[in-house]
Write an enzyme that holds these catalytic residues in place. Structure first.
Site, PDB file in Angstrom:
ATOM      1  CG  ASP A 198      26.491   5.234  16.291  1.00  0.00           C
ATOM      2  OD1 ASP A 198      27.456   4.544  16.689  1.00  0.00           O
ATOM      3  OD2 ASP A 198      25.362   5.183  16.831  1.00  0.00           O
ATOM      4  CB  CYS A 225      30.631   4.452  16.706  1.00  0.00           C
ATOM      5  SG  CYS A 225      30.393   2.721  17.156  1.00  0.00           S
ATOM      6  CD  GLU A 253      19.803   1.803  15.933  1.00  0.00           C
ATOM      7  OE1 GLU A 253      19.252   1.777  14.835  1.00  0.00           O
ATOM      8  OE2 GLU A 253      20.670   2.650  16.249  1.00  0.00           O
TER       9      GLU A 253
HETATM   10  N1  DGL Z   1      26.719   3.753  19.474  1.00  0.00           N
HETATM   11  C1  DGL Z   1      27.864   2.939  19.395  1.00  0.00           C
HETATM   12  C2  DGL Z   1      28.891   3.212  20.458  1.00  0.00           C
HETATM   13  O1  DGL Z   1      29.056   4.344  20.823  1.00  0.00           O
HETATM   14  C3  DGL Z   1      27.709   1.491  19.028  1.00  0.00           C
HETATM   15  C4  DGL Z   1      26.564   0.767  19.592  1.00  0.00           C
HETATM   16  C5  DGL Z   1      26.404  -0.600  18.957  1.00  0.00           C
HETATM   17  O2  DGL Z   1      26.005  -0.645  17.792  1.00  0.00           O
HETATM   18  O3  DGL Z   1      26.649  -1.609  19.626  1.00  0.00           O
HETATM   19  O4  DGL Z   1      29.568   2.328  20.905  1.00  0.00           O
END
Ligand code: DGL
Length: 269
Positions: free
Chosen positions: A14, A77, A156
């Site tokens: 991710d 992600c 984060e």
């Molecule tokens: N966790 C990710 C997602 O599912 C990305 C988040 C990001 O870095 O903007 O979209």
């Protein structure tokens, strides 16, 4: 098919620590699988970056996981999936790739008001992948797409609660509730870590849908079909290793808290 055998690990990645919400479901459902997790925290949030940058990072992370011997890859992600999953599958035809995407279909089936809210990153909201899901599965349902800039950064940093996080969550959830949404889709893997705050705001009458468990089930099916499921006897030995492109001391702290036990992330080359 990949040349890795059934005892090889599954690679999961991710933009940062959000994919741990998927990793925990995989570990719960498939405890015999060895897992390698990469958090690209040095480059989060992806949702605010250009697609070309995100694609370069996704390839770098997949190359790293393949270098670790991964027999399959889980894209934890939604942003990567929505923008480029077909490209990645074409680029790595030898490796089974399982990818998370916003749970538009289950939400459209579950809603009683006929109005669903999709909480996601800016890039996911604008992505062709999400447009296709809405077109295919949500005809006749009103779909409110809500970008939530700032949420990923909070997760984060491990800021999962408190007045500032509540205000940041309320800013994007309240408008959806006010428009009549009775079902909210967590369309970014960081957001399940904010689910307790979302639940407090939305109340018990609203359904909150996280597709992580469905991703773990799909991974189990794909591994079984390919003859790549880990042998049961390796369960006791199945290890989980963590890599990060961010600061390793910080990552140890945040990943340790989200994962629920101490971890020692390796620095991503
Ligand atoms: N966790 C990710 C997602 O599912 C990305 C988040 C990001 O870095 O903007 O979209």
């Amino acid at each position: 098919m990949t040349s890795a055998g059934s005892e090889a690990p599954v690679g999961v990645f991710d933009s940062g620590v959000g994919g741990l919400s998927v990793l925990r479901e995989i570990h719960a459902q498939l405890p015999a699988e060895a897992l390698v997790y990469v958090a690209d925290s040095g480059n989060a949030p992806y949702g605010e970056k250009p697609a070309a940058f995100i694609e370069a990072r996704a390839r770098h992370l997949i190359d790293h996981l393949r270098g670790c011997g991964a027999k399959a890859i889980v894209v934890a992600c939604n942003t990567v999936t929505g923008l480029m999953i077909e490209h990645l599958r074409q680029h790595y035809p030898q490796t089974p790739i399982v990818a998370i995407e916003p749970a538009v279909k289950p939400a459209a089936l579950a809603t009683r008001s006929g109005i669903i809210g999709v909480l996601a990153t800016r890039q996911t909201v604008a992505s062709p992948g999400l447009a296709r899901l809405v077109q295919a599965y949500a005809q006749g349902t009103q779909v409110l797409l809500q970008a939530c800039p700032g949420w990923v950064e909070r997760v984060e940093q491990g800021l999962l609660d408190g007045p500032d996080t509540e205000a940041a969550v309320a800013a994007y959830v309240r408008p959806l509730l006010a428009q009549g949404a009775d079902t909210l889709v967590l369309g970014c893997t960081h957001y399940p870590f904010l689910a307790p705050v979302i639940r407090r705001l939305a109340g018990n009458g609203v359904q909150i849908i996280d597709p992580a468990a469905a991703v773990a089930r799909e991974l189990g099916r794909r591994l079984a079909q390919a003859g790549l499921a880990a042998p049961i006897q390796t369960e006791a030995a199945a290890g989980i290793s963590f890599w990060t492109s961010g600061d390793t001391t910080r990552a140890a702290d945040v990943i340790g808290r989200l994962w629920g036990r101490p971890v020692q992330p390796h620095p991503l080359p």
